[in-house]
Design a protein around this motif. Sequence first.
Motif: not given
Ligand code: F6R
Length: 366
Positions: A58-61, A104-105, A108, A110, A156-158, A165, A242-243, A246, A363
């Motif tokens: 999901c998301g950045t991953s 990918i997370s 770990g 989500t 929070v922003a990855s 990764q 996305l960065k 968010e 999440v």
């Molecule tokens: C964006 C961000 C989210 C996560 C997404 C997945 O900056 O942080 O989009 O990338 O919620 O989270 P993980 O990688 O923890 O599964």
Amino acid sequence: EKGGYDHFMLKEIYEQPNVIRDTYRGRLHANEGIIQMSGVEDNLEKFLNAERIIIVACGTSWHAGLVAEYIFEEFARIPVEVEYASEFRYRNPIIGTRDVVIAISQSGETADTMAAIKLAKEKGAFVYGVCNVVGSSISRETHAGTHTHAGPEIGVASTKAFTTQITVLTMIALRLAKAKGTLSNTDYHRYLQELEIIPEKVKEALETNDRAKEIASVFKDSHNCLYLGRGYNFPVALEGALKLKEISYIHAEGYPAAEMKHGPIALIDAQMPVVIIAPKQGHYDKIVSNIQEIKSRSGIIIAVVTKGDTQVRELADYIIEIPETSDALSPLITTIPLQLLSYHIAVMRGCNVDQPRNLAKSVTVE
Ligand code: F6R
């Protein structure tokens, strides 16, 4: 705790040279031409027999997964599909025992990614994890995996999770390429050497900070922003957008540059900043013509270019120069100024950079 930085996000952006090194340490031995990750070695046959690789995240991953799709297919010639975990889990996907699923997370934890893993396991696939948090639910639920060694990501922003990764996924692709003979010896060794010096180049890319800040001050009041890239840098465009959205709450969209003429070009006017990733390696000439198309419609171009670039410099309104890398490894570098740009815009807008509204670091509910 923030190590002298104003925010965790900035600290984590600056940690990237070190954590990328931590991630490949003991795994990448460029001089010997060896890549060794126990999770991959123990399951090498499963990877080599894979009919395809399905990446769920999901998301950045998920963006890191998209970069990996390009790298796996190019290096190891294994077909790859990248899926949002939330879509995968509910669409009765076709999964077989010769599929390798990579989850990918960062956290770990989500929920959707976890559910996708359980489904893939039920259907008999081999499930590999790329997680940052050791002992997390996803690390435990997967059959095997490789941890990124990014250290705790508090913002929070990855940021550093994303680049580590990509580092792990690139190493997996290179390991499989070596076993399959899908890269020439020269290319294989060249990529290993280049990956080893990537932290130096990331460090150099961090020197764009002042420039990113200057550009941020010009665009901090924008309402919209487009991010464009091609090839390996298409997912970087998505991640850049996305960065920005968010943490700064500016509406931003990422697109593959060539998709512009299929709709989004209608949005271009003098109020629309367009961030375009245009390194020398890659589809440079194509990107140059995309830039011309935008300029002829009065769009404002902020271009990320290779140091010494001349052609884009002439066309763009603002340029950010980064060190040269091969096309395949460029996402590790091109993403850096985009992180910095979002950071500074968000700070200038008075946003809570480390804890944006409505967002949680992990999440754990769908
Ligand atoms: C964006 C961000 C989210 C996560 C997404 C997945 O900056 O942080 O989009 O990338 O919620 O989270 P993980 O990688 O923890 O599964």
